[in-house]
Design a protein around this motif. Structure first.
Motif, PDB file in Angstrom:
ATOM      1  N   LEU A   1      -0.210   5.786  -3.633  1.00 41.11           N
ATOM      2  CA  LEU A   1       1.183   5.609  -4.015  1.00 41.11           C
ATOM      3  C   LEU A   1       1.799   4.411  -3.308  1.00 41.11           C
ATOM      4  N   ARG A   2       2.861   3.916  -3.880  1.00 46.74           N
ATOM      5  CA  ARG A   2       3.654   2.881  -3.228  1.00 46.74           C
ATOM      6  C   ARG A   2       4.614   3.590  -2.281  1.00 46.74           C
TER       7      ARG A   2
ATOM      8  N   GLY B   1      -3.440  -7.123   8.706  1.00 49.16           N
ATOM      9  CA  GLY B   1      -3.366  -7.119   7.248  1.00 49.16           C
ATOM     10  C   GLY B   1      -4.724  -7.206   6.583  1.00 49.16           C
ATOM     11  N   LEU B   2      -5.691  -7.824   7.243  1.00 45.08           N
ATOM     12  CA  LEU B   2      -7.023  -7.971   6.667  1.00 45.08           C
ATOM     13  C   LEU B   2      -7.935  -6.788   6.965  1.00 45.08           C
ATOM     14  N   ILE B   3      -7.799  -6.218   8.157  1.00 43.28           N
ATOM     15  CA  ILE B   3      -8.737  -5.172   8.596  1.00 43.28           C
ATOM     16  C   ILE B   3      -8.264  -3.767   8.242  1.00 43.28           C
TER      17      ILE B   3
ATOM     18  N   PHE C   1      -1.999  -0.953   3.543  1.00 45.61           N
ATOM     19  CA  PHE C   1      -2.305  -2.108   2.696  1.00 45.61           C
ATOM     20  C   PHE C   1      -1.269  -3.224   2.761  1.00 45.61           C
ATOM     21  N   THR C   2      -0.207  -3.039   3.560  1.00 43.86           N
ATOM     22  CA  THR C   2       0.896  -3.994   3.680  1.00 43.86           C
ATOM     23  C   THR C   2       1.361  -4.429   2.281  1.00 43.86           C
ATOM     24  N   ILE C   3       1.352  -5.724   1.977  1.00 47.60           N
ATOM     25  CA  ILE C   3       1.887  -6.157   0.683  1.00 47.60           C
ATOM     26  C   ILE C   3       1.018  -5.695  -0.488  1.00 47.60           C
ATOM     27  N   GLY C   4      -0.223  -5.308  -0.199  1.00 47.78           N
ATOM     28  CA  GLY C   4      -1.106  -4.807  -1.246  1.00 47.78           C
ATOM     29  C   GLY C   4      -0.623  -3.497  -1.847  1.00 47.78           C
ATOM     30  N   VAL C   5       0.330  -2.844  -1.179  1.00 48.12           N
ATOM     31  CA  VAL C   5       0.853  -1.571  -1.681  1.00 48.12           C
ATOM     32  C   VAL C   5       1.575  -1.761  -3.019  1.00 48.12           C
ATOM     33  N   THR C   6       1.989  -2.986  -3.310  1.00 52.37           N
ATOM     34  CA  THR C   6       2.686  -3.238  -4.575  1.00 52.37           C
ATOM     35  C   THR C   6       1.761  -3.082  -5.783  1.00 52.37           C
ATOM     36  N   HIS C   7       0.463  -3.000  -5.544  1.00 53.98           N
ATOM     37  CA  HIS C   7      -0.477  -2.770  -6.653  1.00 53.98           C
ATOM     38  C   HIS C   7      -0.383  -1.341  -7.175  1.00 53.98           C
TER      39      HIS C   7
END
Length: 250
Positions: free
Chosen positions: A200-201, A56-58, A209-215
């Protein structure tokens, strides 16, 4: 003016602007590992947790390096594929959310056109920490105007091309987004185009981007916003699996 980007500038920007996520992520990882070791959880599960956090970080940095540093995004190779440089537009508009890495490059690609640059950033409405940090290091194109997202100071049907490059997703409200796009529709010539580039989401960006995709917003959300704003066409082309180019006409 020619803009030369540093090596890995794209991924360094992502790391710098979103450093709070990485600090929080490392703190959560350390706390989780301490808890697992305290309860003497088997090493197998500890390695799974470490691998999940590191992914998730890399992974966002790896994908960002690919998209922004190695794919030709800032060389505007994708622009050449749209054949826009052959149209010889007279009036170009570039609208950003307070971080501008493209205006000087656009001017180099369209040297004979007049380029107007607008910044719709509003500190009260657009509160992402990343964009606040980005504004502190952003280059400012000469005569860039600060505007409201629902008020672009140009005449009706005056722009040949309007660029929204990785910026419009900073408008989080659908209502505000539609109002903004209505203004883009108003100033766009009948034969002009609005070029929007966005993550896109979707599944590829979830893997990146895992949970970052919600941006980001889905293709369906963008299509709905453009149609509500009055655009008659909405076409998508892919620039890498992680970026979409929307070409819209009044």
């Amino acid at each position: 003016m020619e803009i030369k980007r540093r090596k890995f500038q794209g991924v360094l920007n992502i790391l710098s602007f979103n450093r709070h996520f990485y600090v929080i992520g490392l703190i959560v990882l350390a706390t989780t590992l301490a808890g697992l070791m305290f309860f003497k959880v088997p090493d197998f599960w500890i390695w799974i947790v470490v691998a999940t956090f590191l992914y998730g970080l890399i992974m966002p940095l790896v994908v960002s390096a690919y998209v922004y540093d190695f794919s030709g995004y800032y060389d505007f190779k994708w622009l050449k594929k749209l054949d826009l440089t052959d149209q010889k537009p007279r009036q170009i508009v570039n609208i950003n959310a307070g971080f501008d890495e493209t205006s000087f490059i656009l001017k180099n690609n369209f040297p004979e056109a007049t380029l107007k640059v607008f910044d719709f950033y509003n500190a009260k409405q657009h509160t992402e920490p990343a964009i606040v940090r980005a504004r502190k290091v952003s280059m400012v194109y000469p005569d860039t105007l600060q505007i409201k997202s629902d008020e672009i100071p140009l005449d009706d049907q005056s722009a040949d091309l309007i660029f929204l490059l990785s910026a419009a997703h900073e408008i989080r409200s659908h209502k505000e987004k539609v109002a903004f796009l209505k203004e883009c529709h108003r100033i766009c010539k009948p034969n002009g185009e609005v070029i929007t580039v966005e993550h896109l989401r979707d599944f590829p960006n979830f893997l990146a981007f895992t949970i970052g995709v919600t941006h980001f917003f889905s293709r369906k959300a963008w299509e709905k916003a453009f149609k509500e704003a009055g655009f008659s066409s909405f076409e998508e082309s892919k620039f890498t699996p992680f970026m979409s180019i929307f070409t819209c006409r009044p």
